[in-house]
Design a protein around this motif. Sequence first.
Motif, PDB file in Angstrom:
ATOM      1  N   TYR A   1      -5.570   8.595  -5.335  1.00 50.41           N
ATOM      2  CA  TYR A   1      -4.895   8.255  -6.596  1.00 50.41           C
ATOM      3  C   TYR A   1      -3.979   9.410  -6.980  1.00 50.41           C
ATOM      4  CZ  TYR A   1      -4.595   7.445 -11.720  1.00 50.41           C
ATOM      5  OH  TYR A   1      -4.167   7.256 -13.020  1.00 50.41           O
ATOM      6  N   GLN A   2      -2.687   9.095  -7.215  1.00 46.34           N
ATOM      7  CA  GLN A   2      -1.696  10.113  -7.575  1.00 46.34           C
ATOM      8  C   GLN A   2      -0.944   9.643  -8.825  1.00 46.34           C
ATOM      9  OE1 GLN A   2       1.340  10.778  -4.622  1.00 46.34           O
ATOM     10  NE2 GLN A   2       2.364  12.356  -5.839  1.00 46.34           N
TER      11      GLN A   2
ATOM     12  N   VAL B   1       3.233  14.878  -2.461  1.00 43.67           N
ATOM     13  CA  VAL B   1       2.418  15.401  -3.556  1.00 43.67           C
ATOM     14  C   VAL B   1       2.747  16.887  -3.712  1.00 43.67           C
ATOM     15  CG1 VAL B   1       0.101  15.595  -4.514  1.00 43.67           C
ATOM     16  CG2 VAL B   1       0.601  13.815  -2.822  1.00 43.67           C
TER      17      VAL B   1
ATOM     18  N   ASP C   1      -7.297   7.330   3.508  1.00 39.35           N
ATOM     19  CA  ASP C   1      -6.154   6.967   2.676  1.00 39.35           C
ATOM     20  C   ASP C   1      -5.145   8.101   2.726  1.00 39.35           C
ATOM     21  OD1 ASP C   1      -4.590   5.381   1.079  1.00 39.35           O
ATOM     22  OD2 ASP C   1      -5.820   5.570  -0.724  1.00 39.35           O
TER      23      ASP C   1
ATOM     24  N   ASP D   1      -1.090   3.609  -8.648  1.00 39.59           N
ATOM     25  CA  ASP D   1      -0.632   4.861  -9.260  1.00 39.59           C
ATOM     26  C   ASP D   1       0.296   4.607 -10.442  1.00 39.59           C
ATOM     27  OD1 ASP D   1      -2.052   6.049  -7.227  1.00 39.59           O
ATOM     28  OD2 ASP D   1      -0.283   6.600  -6.042  1.00 39.59           O
TER      29      ASP D   1
ATOM     30  N   ASP E   1       2.222  15.868   2.471  1.00 39.49           N
ATOM     31  CA  ASP E   1       1.607  14.576   2.769  1.00 39.49           C
ATOM     32  C   ASP E   1       0.157  14.841   3.149  1.00 39.49           C
ATOM     33  OD1 ASP E   1       4.139  13.630   2.387  1.00 39.49           O
ATOM     34  OD2 ASP E   1       4.464  12.977   4.467  1.00 39.49           O
TER      35      ASP E   1
ATOM     36  N   LEU F   1      -3.631  14.867  -7.849  1.00 40.77           N
ATOM     37  CA  LEU F   1      -4.186  14.143  -6.716  1.00 40.77           C
ATOM     38  C   LEU F   1      -5.691  13.984  -6.900  1.00 40.77           C
ATOM     39  CD1 LEU F   1      -3.437  12.838  -4.002  1.00 40.77           C
ATOM     40  CD2 LEU F   1      -3.998  15.013  -2.894  1.00 40.77           C
TER      41      LEU F   1
ATOM     42  N   ARG G   1      -1.573   9.954   0.638  1.00 42.25           N
ATOM     43  CA  ARG G   1      -0.556  10.076  -0.391  1.00 42.25           C
ATOM     44  C   ARG G   1       0.518  11.029   0.128  1.00 42.25           C
ATOM     45  NH1 ARG G   1      -2.509   6.176  -1.948  1.00 42.25           N
ATOM     46  NH2 ARG G   1      -3.054   5.526  -4.092  1.00 42.25           N
TER      47      ARG G   1
END
Length: 616
Positions: free
Chosen positions: A412-413, A362, A357, A463, A370, A419, A359
């Motif tokens: 999940y953010q 962040v 996955d 999120d 990233d 994070l 995110r």
Amino acid sequence: MINTKKIIAIAVTTFLGCQLSAAMANPAKQHSRSVLQGPVAASEMAMWDQRALFVSKRLGLVLEDKQQLKVLVPGQFEYLAVHENMALTYDTYTDQVQGIALSENNSQRLSLLPKRSFPVEWLCLQPRQADSNLYAWFGDDAGHAEQWLLSSNEQWQPQLVRNLAVSIGALKCAVDDNEQLYVLDNDQGLWRYPAAPHMPDESELVVSMPDNELSALAIQSGQLIMMDESGHVYDVTGEKITAAFEDREALESLYLADNLLWAYSDDDDQFYQAPWQPQTQIAASSNELIAEIPTTVESDISDRSGDTMDDPAIWIHPTIPDKSRVLGTNKRWGLLSYSMAGEQLQALDVGRINNVDIRQNVLLGGEYRDIAVASNRDRDSLSIFNINASGLLTELPEQTTTLTDIYGLCMYQPSEDELYVFANEKSGLVSQIELKWRNNQLKATLVRQFSVPSQPEGCVADDVNQRLFLGEEDAGVWVFNLKDNAANLSGKMIIKAGGPLVADVEGISLYQVDGETGYLVVSSQGNDSYLLYKSVAPYDYLGRFRMGVNAELGHDGSAETDGLDVTSSAVGSGIWSQGMMVVQDGRNRMPDENQNFKWVPWMEISNTLQLDSKDK
């Protein structure tokens, strides 16, 4: 110049007239045979434009019209199948399968299919309603069979779809409206194989008739019948239902036309006709026709055979959408990166990673980064990667977990500088793990654990609304409220397997426009489809689709999908401006090859399922 075709036409007309006169002169013979039809050296027939169409090894493709025979295409043909204005036969002069575009006065040979590595000894056609393409099956008595795409959008563009091992002694085939291929053999009886191009290579002996004399097979209006060499006719259960041609011998082909049966006898090289009373028509399948969206892009294939590819993730380029990338796991050895055109750009040998996955943006260690994270089954750990502004992956130090037999994973953010990873194991246990930037790397800390009753894998975090969607493979989809700080988080089953969702429940992703407008996308592996639900309660079911064959580009569809990902961000212009969906393809065909990933524009999904009207 001598008109050869005209001479042939006169010859076969004279031949037919002699045969008909002989029948009329002998009433007993006429009664037993009813009608004599067919040119010399013919072996199979079909109906076209309400008239009999024959193939002859001496004359070619011959049409019966008002008790006269007309050569449509001269040649040396054997075996025949017809759908609408398309005929498929076998050219015994070239030993190649031949397509013919049928026309009363201008039938045309189409390009020959390439010579096969086996002698073609039977063939049949398969028109598909789901994609409006025409397919064919052909094979030999040694167990070889192939499925071919013949035409799409009425354009002849033959392409090999797949190879299939069928029963030894196979001699006839037919495909029904439920996309089941039936193959007849003399040793065991009647076999059935799933015929849709995405289906697995499975077989079932549906009628056991050892050491039989079955010689012919036909389907009409959902009714399948078989015939033996002596003219006895059987239904799909193997029960004898009539003896329409019992005074004949060496019968070897059969055709149904309304209330008539046609059979060919090899003894006297003739076709015979008998009255036929169809049984009560079998009800058509009540299954919903699942829409198919043609694959737009497929990635380079895996470096090895077997079940290798698993889960994709989409990285969005910060300034140039069409330079975005797709990451994909090869669960034998590492992580791959692909361009938007499917070209493999990077490969990192980091171990047996399963799910991945991403995110982006962040805030970690005072910088916006990233990050990609993957579940590593070699060491029950987290493989972590930094992604730079051009999409280049760099491995960061691996982090351990307390899980045993780690499996699925998602990120999940909840805010720009927080994070987390949710990683699960086959027992049903799920760990929420926090990732913090320390000493120039991400450090993992266990936050809490909770569980579902049996094996999970796919998951996705919302999120914006702080929820986790988790797939329990045999049961359905759970939702967890991540605002709840309880140490042992409790969830709620919101979508149960059964009905449209056919286990295994595999990949899950979220197409999100804002906090209120979004779609939960779920891989229904049990029937090779993808389901859409609203991403907010009560999680209404919106529809389903498959990725299907793209004849123009030479791509097959997808099947047996494990992981998938979607994005609402643009990954290009035009049809790509609303994002995309990418899936793992567990059965890569056209032709049979190692596994890969396939993707389509979200715009095609939205249009197919009419999502705009369902949001109102």
